[in-house]
Scaffold this motif. Structure first.
Motif, short mmCIF file in Angstrom:
data_model
loop_
_atom_site.label_atom_id
_atom_site.label_comp_id
_atom_site.label_asym_id
_atom_site.label_seq_id
_atom_site.Cartn_x
_atom_site.Cartn_y
_atom_site.Cartn_z
N THR A 8 0.83 -1.20 0.00
CA THR A 8 0.00 0.00 0.00
C THR A 8 0.87 1.25 0.00
O THR A 8 2.07 1.19 0.25
CB THR A 8 -0.92 0.04 1.23
N ALA A 9 0.25 2.39 -0.25
CA ALA A 9 0.98 3.66 -0.28
C ALA A 9 1.63 3.95 1.07
O ALA A 9 2.78 4.40 1.15
CB ALA A 9 0.03 4.79 -0.67
N ARG A 10 0.90 3.70 2.16
CA ARG A 10 1.47 3.94 3.48
C ARG A 10 2.59 2.97 3.79
O ARG A 10 3.62 3.34 4.36
CB ARG A 10 0.37 3.85 4.54
N GLU A 11 2.41 1.71 3.40
CA GLU A 11 3.48 0.73 3.60
C GLU A 11 4.72 1.11 2.82
O GLU A 11 5.84 0.91 3.28
CB GLU A 11 2.99 -0.66 3.19
N GLU A 12 4.52 1.68 1.64
CA GLU A 12 5.65 2.15 0.83
C GLU A 12 6.42 3.23 1.57
O GLU A 12 7.66 3.25 1.57
CB GLU A 12 5.15 2.69 -0.51
N ALA A 65 7.34 7.00 13.13
CA ALA A 65 6.06 7.49 13.65
C ALA A 65 6.01 9.02 13.64
O ALA A 65 5.00 9.62 13.24
CB ALA A 65 5.84 6.96 15.07
N ASP A 66 7.10 9.64 14.05
CA ASP A 66 7.15 11.11 14.09
C ASP A 66 7.10 11.71 12.68
O ASP A 66 6.38 12.68 12.43
CB ASP A 66 8.43 11.59 14.79
N GLU A 67 7.85 11.10 11.76
CA GLU A 67 7.92 11.64 10.40
C GLU A 67 6.60 11.50 9.66
O GLU A 67 6.17 12.39 8.92
CB GLU A 67 9.03 10.94 9.61
N LEU A 68 5.91 10.36 9.86
CA LEU A 68 4.67 10.10 9.14
C LEU A 68 3.43 10.51 9.93
O LEU A 68 2.31 10.36 9.44
CB LEU A 68 4.58 8.61 8.77
N HIS A 69 3.65 11.00 11.16
CA HIS A 69 2.54 11.45 12.02
C HIS A 69 1.53 10.33 12.27
O HIS A 69 0.32 10.50 12.11
CB HIS A 69 1.84 12.67 11.39
N ILE A 70 2.07 9.17 12.62
CA ILE A 70 1.23 8.03 12.97
C ILE A 70 1.72 7.47 14.31
O ILE A 70 2.80 7.83 14.79
CB ILE A 70 1.26 6.93 11.89
N HIS A 96 2.29 -1.85 10.24
CA HIS A 96 2.74 -1.77 8.84
C HIS A 96 3.98 -2.64 8.62
O HIS A 96 4.12 -3.30 7.58
CB HIS A 96 3.04 -0.33 8.45
N LEU A 97 4.90 -2.65 9.60
CA LEU A 97 6.10 -3.47 9.47
C LEU A 97 5.74 -4.96 9.43
O LEU A 97 6.30 -5.72 8.64
CB LEU A 97 7.06 -3.19 10.64
N ALA A 98 4.81 -5.36 10.27
CA ALA A 98 4.38 -6.76 10.28
C ALA A 98 3.75 -7.13 8.94
O ALA A 98 3.98 -8.23 8.41
CB ALA A 98 3.39 -6.99 11.42
N SER A 99 2.97 -6.22 8.39
CA SER A 99 2.34 -6.47 7.09
C SER A 99 3.39 -6.58 6.00
O SER A 99 3.32 -7.47 5.13
CB SER A 99 1.35 -5.35 6.77
N GLU A 158 15.87 -7.15 6.30
CA GLU A 158 15.47 -7.74 5.02
C GLU A 158 14.46 -6.87 4.29
O GLU A 158 14.43 -6.85 3.06
CB GLU A 158 14.93 -9.15 5.25
N ILE A 159 13.64 -6.12 5.04
CA ILE A 159 12.74 -5.15 4.40
C ILE A 159 13.57 -4.09 3.68
O ILE A 159 13.31 -3.74 2.53
CB ILE A 159 11.82 -4.48 5.46
#
Length: 220
Positions: A157-161, A177-182, A190-193, A205-206
């Motif tokens: 997804t766009a957010r995962e990207e 979290a700070d940079e993306l405001h989440i 998102h990392l688990a996904s 590996e990601i």
């Protein structure tokens, strides 16, 4: 509880120095020491430390193979490994990460960076010595163009990207979290996904997948 570390190096003076530096850090303790790679693997399996700190060049079994045996592909319950070496060579960096390491440091690393790498590895994150990071990115960017990149099992997804690129740039979960405001929990979701979609076992590996698919290049 303290982060338990297994230190493996064939030089007694190096092991002693690492033990002193690590034990001086709050929340970190050396749980065991090994003088060769085979002993390191045996002790890692017996002690189940939170983090293994492995030298590259060791007798009987080198650090890369030791890393592969306790953290590499096919290991059911991989341990966190940080590779530490005197040799600032690209093939060692790439090889250690391919073998499953969560970090790569040089032996002239100071106690603060050493402790940061251990804590990052224990938290499932990764730290690579700043002096080798730029060349590491170049190494991934220079992979043969004809090499097919692994494809995710479902679209990213766009957010995962965004999270993917942040990980590849070396940001921690808190920084993402700070940079993306989440929220921090959203970052972890998102990392688990991403790991599930890419078949990746950890954030290293990601990041490697981002480099291999040219999503991030040197200087970006």
């Amino acid at each position: 509880m303290s982060i338990r570390v297994l230190v493996a190096d064939d030089q007694t003076i190096i092991r002693t120095g690492l033990r002193i530096m690590l034990n001086a850090q709050p929340g970190i303790e050396v749980a065991g020491e090994a003088s060769d790679g085979q002993e390191a693997v045996r002790m890692a399996r017996e002690l189940r430390p939170d983090v293994c700190l492995f030298d590259i060049r060791m007798p009987v079994l080198d650090g890369l193979e030791a890393t592969r045996l306790v953290a590499g592909p096919g290991v059911a319950d991989p341990l966190a490994v940080v590779v530490i070496t005197t040799f600032d060579l690209d093939e060692y960096v790439y090889g250690s990460l391919r073998a499953g390491a969560r970090g790569f440091l040089l032996k002239d690393t100071g106690p603060d960076l050493l402790a940061q790498a251990v804590r990052s590895a224990a938290d499932g994150e990764a730290l690579i010595a700043p002096s080798v990071t730029v060349r590491l990115l170049q190494a991934f960017a220079d992979l043969p163009a004809g090499r097919p990149a692994a494809q995710p099992v479902s679209p990213v997804t766009a957010r995962e990207e965004q999270v993917l690129l942040a990980v590849a740039r070396g940001l921690t979960n808190t920084e993402i979290a700070d940079e993306l405001h989440i929220s921090l929990s959203t970052v972890k979701t998102h990392l688990a996904s991403l790991m599930a979609k890419l078949g990746a076992r950890n954030r290293v590996e990601i990041a490697m997948w981002a480099y291999e698919t040219r999503r991030i290049l040197p200087g970006t």
